[in-house]
Design a protein around this motif. Structure first.
Motif, PDB file in Angstrom:
ATOM      1  N   LEU A  60       0.843  -1.193   0.000  1.00 12.95           N
ATOM      2  CA  LEU A  60       0.000   0.000   0.000  1.00 12.95           C
ATOM      3  C   LEU A  60       0.884   1.252   0.000  1.00 12.95           C
ATOM      4  N   PRO A  61       0.734   2.120  -1.009  1.00 16.45           N
ATOM      5  CA  PRO A  61       1.531   3.368  -1.032  1.00 16.45           C
ATOM      6  C   PRO A  61       1.033   4.308   0.060  1.00 16.45           C
ATOM      7  N   LYS A  62       1.688   4.285   1.174  1.00  8.90           N
ATOM      8  CA  LYS A  62       1.140   4.914   2.370  1.00  8.90           C
ATOM      9  C   LYS A  62       1.187   6.434   2.344  1.00  8.90           C
ATOM     10  N   ASP A  63       1.918   6.986   1.397  1.00 12.85           N
ATOM     11  CA  ASP A  63       1.949   8.441   1.338  1.00 12.85           C
ATOM     12  C   ASP A  63       0.620   9.020   0.871  1.00 12.85           C
ATOM     13  N   ARG A  64      -0.132   8.234   0.088  1.00 21.32           N
ATOM     14  CA  ARG A  64      -1.383   8.764  -0.445  1.00 21.32           C
ATOM     15  C   ARG A  64      -2.576   7.839  -0.240  1.00 21.32           C
ATOM     16  N   PHE A  65      -2.326   6.591   0.059  1.00 23.57           N
ATOM     17  CA  PHE A  65      -3.402   5.618   0.230  1.00 23.57           C
ATOM     18  C   PHE A  65      -3.612   5.328   1.718  1.00 23.57           C
ATOM     19  N   SER A  66      -4.866   5.169   2.085  1.00 25.91           N
ATOM     20  CA  SER A  66      -5.185   4.725   3.433  1.00 25.91           C
ATOM     21  C   SER A  66      -6.407   3.824   3.364  1.00 25.91           C
ATOM     22  N   ALA A  67      -6.524   2.973   4.349  1.00 24.28           N
ATOM     23  CA  ALA A  67      -7.666   2.058   4.392  1.00 24.28           C
ATOM     24  C   ALA A  67      -8.068   1.852   5.833  1.00 24.28           C
ATOM     25  N   ILE A  79      -7.776   7.432  -1.454  1.00 25.71           N
ATOM     26  CA  ILE A  79      -6.585   7.965  -2.113  1.00 25.71           C
ATOM     27  C   ILE A  79      -6.654   9.487  -2.003  1.00 25.71           C
ATOM     28  N   GLN A  80      -5.592  10.070  -1.473  1.00 25.02           N
ATOM     29  CA  GLN A  80      -5.554  11.524  -1.351  1.00 25.02           C
ATOM     30  C   GLN A  80      -4.115  12.019  -1.329  1.00 25.02           C
ATOM     31  N   PRO A  81      -3.691  12.780  -2.319  1.00 22.83           N
ATOM     32  CA  PRO A  81      -4.411  13.129  -3.539  1.00 22.83           C
ATOM     33  C   PRO A  81      -4.193  12.090  -4.635  1.00 22.83           C
ATOM     34  N   ALA A  82      -5.149  11.983  -5.542  1.00 21.58           N
ATOM     35  CA  ALA A  82      -5.023  11.022  -6.629  1.00 21.58           C
ATOM     36  C   ALA A  82      -4.047  11.532  -7.686  1.00 21.58           C
ATOM     37  N   GLU A  83      -3.347  10.588  -8.298  1.00 21.35           N
ATOM     38  CA  GLU A  83      -2.437  10.888  -9.392  1.00 21.35           C
ATOM     39  C   GLU A  83      -2.907  10.171 -10.649  1.00 21.35           C
ATOM     40  N   LEU A  84      -2.406  10.614 -11.797  1.00 24.44           N
ATOM     41  CA  LEU A  84      -2.816  10.009 -13.064  1.00 24.44           C
ATOM     42  C   LEU A  84      -2.577   8.501 -13.063  1.00 24.44           C
ATOM     43  N   GLY A  85      -1.473   8.070 -12.475  1.00 24.04           N
ATOM     44  CA  GLY A  85      -1.120   6.662 -12.454  1.00 24.04           C
ATOM     45  C   GLY A  85      -1.998   5.800 -11.576  1.00 24.04           C
ATOM     46  N   ASP A  86      -2.908   6.424 -10.837  1.00 25.61           N
ATOM     47  CA  ASP A  86      -3.820   5.654  -9.986  1.00 25.61           C
ATOM     48  C   ASP A  86      -5.014   5.125 -10.756  1.00 25.61           C
ATOM     49  N   SER A  87      -5.153   5.522 -12.010  1.00 25.55           N
ATOM     50  CA  SER A  87      -6.257   5.019 -12.827  1.00 25.55           C
ATOM     51  C   SER A  87      -6.136   3.510 -12.947  1.00 25.55           C
ATOM     52  N   ALA A  88      -7.164   2.808 -12.515  1.00 22.84           N
ATOM     53  CA  ALA A  88      -7.149   1.344 -12.463  1.00 22.84           C
ATOM     54  C   ALA A  88      -8.514   0.879 -11.968  1.00 22.84           C
ATOM     55  N   VAL A  89      -8.681  -0.426 -11.881  1.00 18.78           N
ATOM     56  CA  VAL A  89      -9.856  -0.998 -11.223  1.00 18.78           C
ATOM     57  C   VAL A  89      -9.432  -1.442  -9.824  1.00 18.78           C
ATOM     58  N   TYR A  90     -10.180  -1.029  -8.841  1.00 20.91           N
ATOM     59  CA  TYR A  90      -9.896  -1.393  -7.446  1.00 20.91           C
ATOM     60  C   TYR A  90     -10.895  -2.463  -7.036  1.00 20.91           C
ATOM     61  N   LEU A  91     -10.352  -3.613  -6.708  1.00 20.81           N
ATOM     62  CA  LEU A  91     -11.170  -4.782  -6.382  1.00 20.81           C
ATOM     63  C   LEU A  91     -11.099  -5.077  -4.889  1.00 20.81           C
ATOM     64  N   CYS A  92     -12.228  -5.436  -4.351  1.00 20.63           N
ATOM     65  CA  CYS A  92     -12.290  -5.908  -2.981  1.00 20.63           C
ATOM     66  C   CYS A  92     -12.628  -7.394  -3.022  1.00 20.63           C
ATOM     67  N   ALA A  93     -12.041  -8.145  -2.135  1.00 18.11           N
ATOM     68  CA  ALA A  93     -12.332  -9.573  -2.044  1.00 18.11           C
ATOM     69  C   ALA A  93     -12.455  -9.958  -0.578  1.00 18.11           C
ATOM     70  N   SER A  94     -13.134 -11.062  -0.334  1.00 17.64           N
ATOM     71  CA  SER A  94     -13.205 -11.552   1.039  1.00 17.64           C
ATOM     72  C   SER A  94     -13.106 -13.071   1.044  1.00 17.64           C
ATOM     73  N   SER A  95     -12.694 -13.591   2.177  1.00 20.71           N
ATOM     74  CA  SER A  95     -12.614 -15.044   2.347  1.00 20.71           C
ATOM     75  C   SER A  95     -12.897 -15.370   3.805  1.00 20.71           C
ATOM     76  N   GLN A  96     -13.221 -16.651   4.042  1.00 20.55           N
ATOM     77  CA  GLN A  96     -13.513 -17.053   5.410  1.00 20.55           C
ATOM     78  C   GLN A  96     -12.261 -17.111   6.250  1.00 20.55           C
ATOM     79  N   GLY A  97     -11.123 -17.262   5.574  1.00 19.51           N
ATOM     80  CA  GLY A  97      -9.870 -17.356   6.307  1.00 19.51           C
ATOM     81  C   GLY A  97      -9.688 -18.748   6.865  1.00 19.51           C
ATOM     82  N   GLY A  98      -8.414 -19.186   6.932  1.00 17.18           N
ATOM     83  CA  GLY A  98      -8.137 -20.516   7.441  1.00 17.18           C
ATOM     84  C   GLY A  98      -8.632 -21.576   6.480  1.00 17.18           C
ATOM     85  N   GLY A  99      -8.525 -22.816   6.841  1.00 15.42           N
ATOM     86  CA  GLY A  99      -8.970 -23.893   5.968  1.00 15.42           C
ATOM     87  C   GLY A  99      -7.987 -24.103   4.837  1.00 15.42           C
ATOM     88  N   SER A 100      -8.134 -25.191   4.160  1.00 18.83           N
ATOM     89  CA  SER A 100      -7.158 -25.529   3.124  1.00 18.83           C
ATOM     90  C   SER A 100      -7.413 -24.772   1.828  1.00 18.83           C
TER      91      SER A 100
END
Lengths: 115, 110
Positions: A60-67, A79-100
């Motif tokens: 995570l680019p901590k100078d401009r990104f926070s979560a 994102i603050q402040p946004a830069e031209l290079g930040d153009s992208a798709v931001y995906l969120c995912a989740s999982s139950q965690g653990g398990g095989s």
């Protein structure tokens, strides 16, 4: 059962402006991920949460990104402040965690365009 | 650092024919995933491969894993238009962090 929900789906901003993305994971999933996907590339992990704790934020680019993931459920990525290079798709995912298998389930993403 | 390579990056398939695409990775891993992504859509989980010699099949797709060669293959039987999409493999590394390949775009023509 609802999948991973993200909003907004699209966001167009001018450079130097702030932007925020929101994610609601699958109910009961303790682990939440934020990825960035550039055009023609695979997703790259930005940050991973186990409940409300960020356990991997090395990419995570901590100078401009926070979560945050308050109460261990919903999460926001900013994102603050946004830069031209930040153009992208931001995906969120989740999982139950653990398990095989630990399958990650992805949301539809937020497509960010920085002008 | 774990690296994941997929090839080819683009494959034009003829309907009814069989094809194989490849995913190889650079360091030992105990899990490999295949995902499908349609244009403008999210990633859909297809297979999880957990051990050497693992084989999973769903419809016209069959995935296999050779951990010694660090190679996974996705075999397509009798391609149909509905299979047109981009297919990603992802490999679990340290702390279960997934590293994705660049994806392989499959296009099925009549």
């Amino acid at each position: 059962e609802a999948g991973v929900v993200q909003s907004p789906r699209y966001k167009i901003i001018e450079k130097k402006q702030p932007v925020a993305f929101w994610c609601n994971p699958i109910s009961g999933h303790n682990t939440l991920y934020w990825y960035r996907q550039n055009l023609g590339q695979g997703p790259e992990l930005l940050i991973r949460y186990e409940n409300e704790e960020a356990v991997d934020d090395s990419q995570l680019p901590k100078d401009r990104f926070s979560a945050e993931r308050l109460k261990g459920v919903d999460s926001t990525l900013k994102i603050q402040p946004a830069e031209l290079g930040d153009s992208a798709v931001y995906l969120c995912a989740s999982s139950q965690g653990g398990g095989s298998k630990n399958i990650q389930y992805f949301g539809a993403g937020t497509r960010l365009s920085v002008l | 650092e774990l690296k994941v390579e997929q090839n080819p990056l683009f494959l034009s398939m003829q309907e009814g024919k069989n094809y194989t695409i490849y995913c190889n990775y650079s360091t030992t891993s105990d899990r490999l995933y295949w995902y499908r992504q349609d244009p403008g859509k999210s990633l859909e989980s297809l297979f999880v491969l957990l051990s050497n010699g693992a084989v999973k099949q769903e419809g016209r797709l069959m995935a296999s894993l050779d951990t010694k060669a660090r190679l996974s293959t996705l075999h397509i039987t009798a391609a149909v238009h509905d299979l047109s999409a981009t297919y990603f493999c992802a490999v679990a590394g340290a702390n279960s962090k997934l590293t994705f390949g660049k994806g392989i775009t499959l296009s099925v023509r009549p």
